[in-house]
Design a protein around this motif. Structure first.
Motif, short mmCIF file in Angstrom:
data_model
loop_
_atom_site.label_atom_id
_atom_site.label_comp_id
_atom_site.label_asym_id
_atom_site.label_seq_id
_atom_site.Cartn_x
_atom_site.Cartn_y
_atom_site.Cartn_z
N GLU A 72 0.78 -1.12 0.02
CA GLU A 72 0.03 0.04 -0.04
C GLU A 72 0.80 1.44 0.02
O GLU A 72 0.21 2.39 -0.20
N THR A 73 1.96 1.10 0.29
CA THR A 73 3.08 2.25 0.23
C THR A 73 3.12 2.79 -1.08
O THR A 73 3.83 4.14 -1.23
N GLY A 74 3.11 2.04 -2.02
CA GLY A 74 3.43 2.31 -3.34
C GLY A 74 4.81 2.57 -3.95
O GLY A 74 5.08 2.65 -4.97
N ILE A 75 5.70 1.96 -2.91
CA ILE A 75 6.99 1.76 -3.33
C ILE A 75 7.28 0.41 -4.33
O ILE A 75 6.70 -0.47 -3.92
N ARG A 76 8.01 0.79 -5.52
CA ARG A 76 8.44 -0.05 -6.27
C ARG A 76 9.93 -0.13 -6.42
O ARG A 76 10.53 1.06 -6.81
N ILE A 77 10.58 -1.10 -5.83
CA ILE A 77 12.13 -1.06 -5.99
C ILE A 77 12.42 -1.47 -7.28
O ILE A 77 12.06 -2.71 -7.90
N VAL A 78 13.40 -0.67 -7.80
CA VAL A 78 13.92 -1.14 -9.20
C VAL A 78 15.09 -1.50 -9.17
O VAL A 78 15.56 -2.45 -10.22
N GLY A 79 16.06 -1.63 -8.09
CA GLY A 79 17.22 -2.43 -8.09
C GLY A 79 18.07 -2.04 -6.91
O GLY A 79 17.68 -0.85 -6.14
N VAL A 80 19.14 -2.43 -6.88
CA VAL A 80 20.05 -2.15 -5.91
C VAL A 80 21.35 -1.57 -6.32
O VAL A 80 21.88 -2.00 -7.29
N PHE A 81 22.20 -0.72 -5.58
CA PHE A 81 23.09 -0.03 -6.24
C PHE A 81 24.43 -0.22 -4.88
O PHE A 81 23.95 0.39 -3.89
N ASP A 82 25.48 -0.87 -5.24
CA ASP A 82 26.49 -0.76 -4.23
C ASP A 82 27.96 -0.60 -5.02
O ASP A 82 28.11 -1.08 -6.03
N ASP A 83 28.52 -0.05 -4.25
CA ASP A 83 30.05 0.28 -4.76
C ASP A 83 31.14 -0.97 -4.59
O ASP A 83 31.88 -1.11 -5.26
N ARG A 84 30.54 -1.92 -3.60
CA ARG A 84 31.48 -3.01 -3.34
C ARG A 84 31.32 -4.12 -4.43
O ARG A 84 30.26 -4.20 -5.19
N ASP A 85 32.24 -5.01 -4.65
CA ASP A 85 32.38 -5.90 -5.63
C ASP A 85 31.25 -7.40 -5.24
O ASP A 85 30.68 -7.36 -4.13
N ASP A 86 31.19 -8.09 -6.22
CA ASP A 86 30.27 -9.24 -5.91
C ASP A 86 30.52 -10.19 -4.76
O ASP A 86 29.75 -10.85 -4.10
N SER A 87 31.88 -10.14 -4.54
CA SER A 87 32.36 -11.09 -3.48
C SER A 87 31.97 -10.40 -2.03
O SER A 87 31.63 -11.31 -1.08
N ARG A 88 31.53 -9.22 -1.92
CA ARG A 88 31.02 -8.43 -0.73
C ARG A 88 29.84 -8.35 -0.81
O ARG A 88 29.14 -8.07 0.30
N SER A 89 29.14 -8.13 -1.75
CA SER A 89 27.90 -7.79 -2.18
C SER A 89 27.26 -8.58 -3.23
O SER A 89 27.63 -8.42 -4.30
N PRO A 90 26.39 -9.48 -2.98
CA PRO A 90 25.86 -10.51 -4.19
C PRO A 90 25.14 -9.72 -5.16
O PRO A 90 24.43 -8.59 -5.03
N PRO A 91 25.06 -10.31 -6.60
CA PRO A 91 24.35 -9.63 -7.57
C PRO A 91 22.89 -9.56 -7.40
O PRO A 91 22.33 -8.82 -7.98
N VAL A 92 22.31 -10.38 -6.53
CA VAL A 92 20.91 -10.37 -6.28
C VAL A 92 20.76 -10.23 -4.66
O VAL A 92 21.07 -11.01 -3.91
N ILE A 93 19.93 -9.09 -4.40
CA ILE A 93 19.79 -8.91 -2.86
C ILE A 93 18.12 -8.62 -2.68
O ILE A 93 17.60 -7.94 -3.27
N GLY A 94 17.69 -9.72 -1.80
CA GLY A 94 16.29 -9.67 -1.47
C GLY A 94 15.34 -9.83 -2.96
O GLY A 94 14.23 -9.23 -2.89
N GLY A 95 15.81 -10.66 -3.67
CA GLY A 95 15.12 -10.81 -5.04
C GLY A 95 15.28 -9.77 -5.91
O GLY A 95 14.37 -9.86 -6.97
N HIS A 96 15.99 -8.56 -5.73
CA HIS A 96 16.20 -7.52 -6.81
C HIS A 96 17.58 -7.58 -7.09
O HIS A 96 18.55 -7.75 -6.34
#
Length: 506
Positions: free
Chosen positions: A200-224
């Protein structure tokens, strides 16, 4: 805890100035979507519905009076007081039962029951007052009962139509707040789950942005998917609609936060710092909320919601009036341009508009047709041989800018007042403006204007030195942070007097 915009901007610019120049967006990783339908502000929609329902409530009372009591009882002060009191109480009751959220506007039966209950409560209060004040002889009980039934019917019919309309607008995505998450790991997973659980909040998450590489930040986070770095996010926001950025980094990561904010504050979006998983506990009123998710406000998009409506009305009304008043001057200038040298009367130039988009700006042609410089790669200087005789006068008096009223009134890509739009290749000492001034593109968070705060303060004309463009940008940012309709009106009224100073205009 409070985050002051100027303090954050200053710290972010100092921390990230050098890095923002080096970073080039990796556009290959950006997933650009087709343009969405124009977004509708829930705040503005709720205000319009409130106004409509107040008119319905008062209007049905007046209509019932004319239908039943016309010729017998005049609509005097007694009925006038009753109309105002019941209408005002109805407004308070409707607000109290929460029938103005987008969720309530698109639901029919639950909202209809709340509305009917609130309307009934209002009339029970009215009947009680009539009884205790012994005003039964002054007000018609048939009128009160008929008004109750007619008003209830009008409200229910209005809400049926409204629910159909709002549901269709919801399907079209007109209430979506397209949101990017900055930062990965467990904090990002937590806030994504919390937001996804509250559609009901109307939030649509388009994706995740992170300066860290895939070893520290996976390519898919929370299904996004992770779409890139923060520098990629800047490019993404320029090319596809984005309303909100939520940082999931801890407050303790101060240097990293400031570096990222130094890149993002130039965008016309809301920026929030998630407090969902923070160990820092502040008073509830210190937070704002997205649904039930607490966040700290860092930046707000300037001139939004009702402010945007007010500015649009001001531009259209004042712009149309000025266009009518200056019609003789426009016609005379057009004839002078045509008679002075061969070529078209109007000159069309690509310039930066809102959110760095390219817009086509109209001007009277002031240069010889074979020497025009559409990209403005070479600044016009004093006694420039490219400028025609009529062109010198038009530029000196800024009459050459008047055709931009068409941009304001008809195209809608400019405002009467705002930062002046600059040409694509405009430069100072052979350096593009964004290379000269840190945060230059922050002036594009609002529509450009025909006149502005910088212009009436003397920063008009040639910008051949870094200091001149720096001062222009400073004034533009001051205007954006302090905008109001009265500020626009003041700048507009001061503009003719500022044109008397022509030493820098040629």
């Amino acid at each position: 805890m409070g985050l002051h915009v100027r303090d954050v901007i200053g710290a972010a610019r100092e921390t990230a100035a050098a890095a923002s120049r080096r970073d080039a967006p990796n556009s290959a990783s950006i997933q650009v979507e087709h343009p969405r339908p124009d977004r509708v502000s829930p705040l503005v929609l709720a205000g319009l519905v409130r106004g409509l329902e107040l008119v319905l409530v008062a209007g049905t009372g007046i209509l019932v009076h004319f239908a039943y009591l016309k010729g017998h009882v005049t609509l005097g002060w007694t009925y006038g007081v009753a109309l105002v009191a019941i209408t005002g109480l109805a407004a308070l009751a409707f607000q109290a039962v929460g029938v103005y959220t987008v969720t309530a506007l698109r639901s029919l039966i639950p909202t209809g029951l709340k509305l009917a209950g609130a309307w009934s409560f209002v009339f029970l209060c009215a009947i009680a007052l009539v009884f205790f004040l012994k005003a039964g002889q002054s007000l018609s009980r048939v009128w009160l009962g008929s008004w109750y039934l007619a008003g209830l019917a009008a409200l229910i019919l209005e809400r049926i139509g409204l629910a159909i309309l709002v549901r269709r607008m919801t399907r079209e995505g007109r209430f979506e707040r397209r949101t990017a998450i900055v930062g990965g790991g467990d904090p990002a997973n937590e806030i994504i789950r919390a937001l996804d659980a509250q559609p009901e909040t109307g939030i649509r998450i388009v994706g995740v942005f992170d300066d860290r590489d895939d070893s520290r930040s996976p390519p898919v986070i929370g299904g996004h998917p992770k779409l890139g770095t923060v520098s990629d996010l800047v490019d993404y926001a320029r090319r596809t609609p984005l309303d909100l950025v939520i940082f999931t980094l801890p407050i303790s990561a101060e240097n990293r936060l400031l570096q990222m904010l130094g890149k993002l504050w130039v965008l016309p979006i809301d920026i929030r710092l998630s407090a969902h998983a923070s160990k820092l506990r502040l008073r509830p009123r210190s937070y704002s909320y997205i649904g039930s998710v607490p966040v700290l406000d860092v930046f707000d998009r300037p001139i939004a919601d009702w402010d945007l409506v007010l500015k649009w009305i001001f531009d259209k009304v004042a712009g149309s009036l000025i266009l009518l008043l200056t019609c003789p001057l426009l016609i005379a200038a057009a004839l002078a341009v045509k008679l002075d040298s061969r070529g078209p009367v109007l000159f069309r130039q690509k310039r930066y508009g809102f959110n760095n988009e390219l817009i086509e700006v109209f001007k009277f042609r002031t240069m010889y047709v074979d020497q025009t410089d559409a990209a403005a790669s070479r600044l016009v200087t004093k006694d420039d041989p490219r400028v025609t005789r009529v062109g010198r006068l038009l530029r000196k008096t800024s009459i050459d800018e008047l055709p931009q009223l068409f941009n304001v009134v008809f195209k809608g890509d400019m405002s009467l007042v705002g930062p002046r739009p600059h040409a694509v290749k405009a430069n100072a000492q052979n350096r593009l403006y964004d290379q000269v001034v840190d945060g230059y593109f922050a002036r594009h968070r609002v529509k450009p204007g025909i006149t502005g705060w910088a212009q009436i303060n003397g920063w008009r004309g040639e910008t051949d030195t870094p200091e001149k463009i720096q001062r222009r940008v400073e004034h533009d940012l001051y205007y954006i942070e302090n905008w109001s309709v009265f500020f626009d009106l003041y700048i507009l009224l001061a503009t003719p007097f500022s044109l008397l100073k022509t030493e820098n205009a040629y």
